[in-house]
Design a protein around this motif. Structure first.
Motif, PDB file in Angstrom:
ATOM      1  N   GLU A  48       0.817  -1.114  -0.188  1.00 16.13           N
ATOM      2  CA  GLU A  48       0.153  -0.049   0.030  1.00 16.13           C
ATOM      3  C   GLU A  48       0.832   1.368   0.145  1.00 16.13           C
ATOM      4  N   GLN A  49       1.724   1.295   0.877  1.00 21.88           N
ATOM      5  CA  GLN A  49       2.757   2.593   0.934  1.00 21.88           C
ATOM      6  C   GLN A  49       3.511   2.662  -0.321  1.00 21.88           C
ATOM      7  N   ASP A  50       3.900   1.807  -0.870  1.00 26.61           N
ATOM      8  CA  ASP A  50       4.943   1.709  -2.181  1.00 26.61           C
ATOM      9  C   ASP A  50       3.772   2.292  -3.507  1.00 26.61           C
ATOM     10  N   SER A  51       2.639   1.878  -3.344  1.00 26.76           N
ATOM     11  CA  SER A  51       1.633   2.207  -4.303  1.00 26.76           C
ATOM     12  C   SER A  51       1.056   3.610  -4.320  1.00 26.76           C
ATOM     13  N   VAL A  52       0.786   3.853  -3.004  1.00 30.92           N
ATOM     14  CA  VAL A  52       0.143   5.082  -2.785  1.00 30.92           C
ATOM     15  C   VAL A  52       1.239   6.321  -3.009  1.00 30.92           C
ATOM     16  N   ARG A  53       2.382   6.325  -2.665  1.00 26.32           N
ATOM     17  CA  ARG A  53       3.405   7.491  -2.922  1.00 26.32           C
ATOM     18  C   ARG A  53       3.408   8.128  -4.174  1.00 26.32           C
ATOM     19  N   PRO A  54       3.478   7.249  -5.231  1.00 28.68           N
ATOM     20  CA  PRO A  54       3.337   7.976  -6.425  1.00 28.68           C
ATOM     21  C   PRO A  54       2.091   8.665  -6.867  1.00 28.68           C
ATOM     22  N   LEU A  55       1.036   7.953  -6.388  1.00 34.20           N
ATOM     23  CA  LEU A  55      -0.150   8.743  -6.676  1.00 34.20           C
ATOM     24  C   LEU A  55      -0.329  10.013  -5.699  1.00 34.20           C
ATOM     25  N   ASP A  56       0.032   9.839  -4.646  1.00 31.18           N
ATOM     26  CA  ASP A  56      -0.093  11.185  -3.792  1.00 31.18           C
ATOM     27  C   ASP A  56       0.679  12.152  -4.293  1.00 31.18           C
ATOM     28  N   ASP A  57       2.107  11.943  -5.040  1.00 27.11           N
ATOM     29  CA  ASP A  57       2.846  13.000  -5.687  1.00 27.11           C
ATOM     30  C   ASP A  57       2.026  13.525  -6.802  1.00 27.11           C
ATOM     31  N   CYS A  58       1.450  12.564  -7.645  1.00 29.89           N
ATOM     32  CA  CYS A  58       0.589  12.926  -8.878  1.00 29.89           C
ATOM     33  C   CYS A  58      -0.435  13.961  -8.265  1.00 29.89           C
ATOM     34  N   GLN A  59      -1.065  13.656  -7.382  1.00 26.37           N
ATOM     35  CA  GLN A  59      -2.471  14.587  -6.601  1.00 26.37           C
ATOM     36  C   GLN A  59      -1.892  15.788  -6.450  1.00 26.37           C
ATOM     37  N   ARG A  60      -0.709  15.984  -5.640  1.00 25.03           N
ATOM     38  CA  ARG A  60      -0.388  16.960  -5.413  1.00 25.03           C
ATOM     39  C   ARG A  60       0.042  18.130  -6.432  1.00 25.03           C
TER      40      ARG A  60
END
Length: 441
Positions: A81-93
């Motif tokens: 979960e942590q490895d997958s959410v990290r790039p999505l959070d960057d894209c969201q920001r």
């Protein structure tokens, strides 16, 4: 008192004696019955405690293992979960930042349009800022098929497999698979024989233990494939407890113990006679070593005539030296000081090359040569006892013994005629060269 009264009195006494014997026999049987009841109830209680303890331990260990496995899987979910959410959070920001910039640009553009004719510089500034933002450049958002979608793969057959294994785990037996069938006293020891009583149990190894007293712990005496073992170094006239168990073929755990049996020996251990020149004895005097003394040593005898008919005498060769034609080990009627060999009258012996000598004469039958590890056994039984003849008080009669000498897989059997009656014999050995080491039991 009349004869009839005497008869009645005698019958009454006999009936009283018979009643006493009857009561004594019943009391003995009642004692045996109580022992049997105590064994059943005691072993049942011990079995219940063993079952409860075993399954409680299993339950705790299985619960611990399941908890550890669950924690490991949850940690794996957290990591994915942590490895997958990290790039999505960057894209969201990044997108949220772009939305904010676009909102700000919209406000500035609307304000610039309202100021047309009044302040044309705002319109030019807005146009220039819009060109710098690159409104046609959009961040890439991953499609759902490329984004992890976590799930748990759980094998439903585990429970069925556990149910099947648990259903056949453990068993209750009314009797142990092996039991002690005979305890035979030997000089300084007890020969223990056991047998398998469960036909469905295939034994790979047996384990024999004994305890010297109720206050001591059981200690191992033997582990192996044989179904008998001679336990040595036991104190005479002292009870010892013996028990045996077995390990099934392909298994690592031992079976339940047999019912302990009490055994003892009334016979003193075989001992070599101390003080004989050319021989060194062990502390228990059951091992003799031919030393490298330069003097010619004579025959070494036992300290007492401890060989009885009906018992097996065993010599085990622990070390071997250079053989000599005069060498031998065996039994004799009396000790003869100054003799160099047992190859003499009133003696039976075996030479290192396997030759058998009776009263100093070599037999035609031979045994295998004696080497390190060889065990030579002597068994004797009385065949006949010839009575005294001619009423001669000095005539002690004569005795015929059937002697069986075994070595390896071969035996020699013969009758030995003695000119006197004896109930015990000496044992002895004679070695010319040093290096021979013999254990007797």
């Amino acid at each position: 008192m009349s004869i009839e009264a005497d008869v009645l009195l005698q019958e009454a006494k006999e009936n009283i004696e018979a009643a006493q014997n009857y009561r004594s026999e019943l009391q003995q049987r009642l004692h045996g019955l109580n022992q049997a009841l105590n064994q059943v109830r005691g072993s049942a209680g011990q079995t219940r405690e063993a079952l409860r303890g075993h399954f409680e331990t299993l339950q705790a260990q299985v619960s611990l293992l399941l908890g550890e496995r669950l924690a490991a899987l949850l940690q794996e979910v957290d990591a994915v979960e942590q490895d997958s959410v990290r790039p999505l959070d960057d894209c969201q920001r990044l997108i949220e930042q772009g939305v904010g910039t676009a909102d700000e640009l919209l406000r500035e553009g609307e304000a610039a349009i309202r100021c047309i004719g009044e302040n044309d510089d705002k319109l030019g500034s807005f146009t220039k800022k819009a060109l710098q933002i690159q409104l046609d450049s959009l961040p890439e958002v991953p499609v759902l098929v490329d984004v992890p979608c976590l799930s748990a793969q759980l094998d439903g057959s585990l429970l069925a497999a556990l149910r099947e294994r648990i259903a056949c785990h453990g068993s209750v037996a009314s009797h142990p698979p092996v039991l002690i069938e005979q305890l035979e006293e030997r000089p300084g020891g007890v020969l223990v024989r056991w047998c398998k009583v469960d036909d469905d149990f295939t034994a790979q190894d047996y384990r024999l233990q004994f305890r010297r007293s109720a206050a001591s712990q059981y200690e191992d005496a033997y582990i192996g494939r044989d179904s008998e073992f001679l336990v040595l170094h036991l104190d005479p006239h002292t009870d010892h407890l013996f028990r045996v168990c077995a390990r099934g073929e392909g298994r690592t755990e031992w079976s339940p113990w047999s019912v302990p049996q009490t055994g003892y020996t009334t016979l003193a251990p075989h001992e070599w006679q101390p003080g004989s020149e050319g021989y060194i004895l062990s502390s228990r005097r059951n091992i003799a070593l031919r030393s490298d003394s330069p003097s010619l040593a004579g025959a070494l005898y036992s300290s007492a005539p401890s060989c009885f008919c009906g018992q097996t005498l065993t010599f085990r060769i622990m070390a071997a030296g250079k053989p000599d034609r005069r060498d031998g080990l065996g039994v004799c009627v009396e000790r003869m000081t100054g003799t160099e060999s047992l190859q003499r009258n009133r003696a039976v012996c075996v030479s290192p090359k396997g030759a058998v000598f009776v009263n100093g004469k070599e037999m035609t039958n031979q045994l295998p040569a004696i080497t390190v590890g060889s065990a030579v056994t002597f068994d004797m039984e009385v065949v006949s006892l010839l009575p005294v003849t001619n009423n001669n008080v000095n005539d002690k009669g004569s005795l015929k013994l059937r002697v069986t000498i075994g070595s390896g897989s071969r035996e020699v059997v013969f009758d030995w005629l003695l000119d006197q009656e004896v109930d015990r014999l000496f044992f002895g050995c004679s070695f010319t060269h040093p290096g021979w080491k013999v254990l007797v039991f």
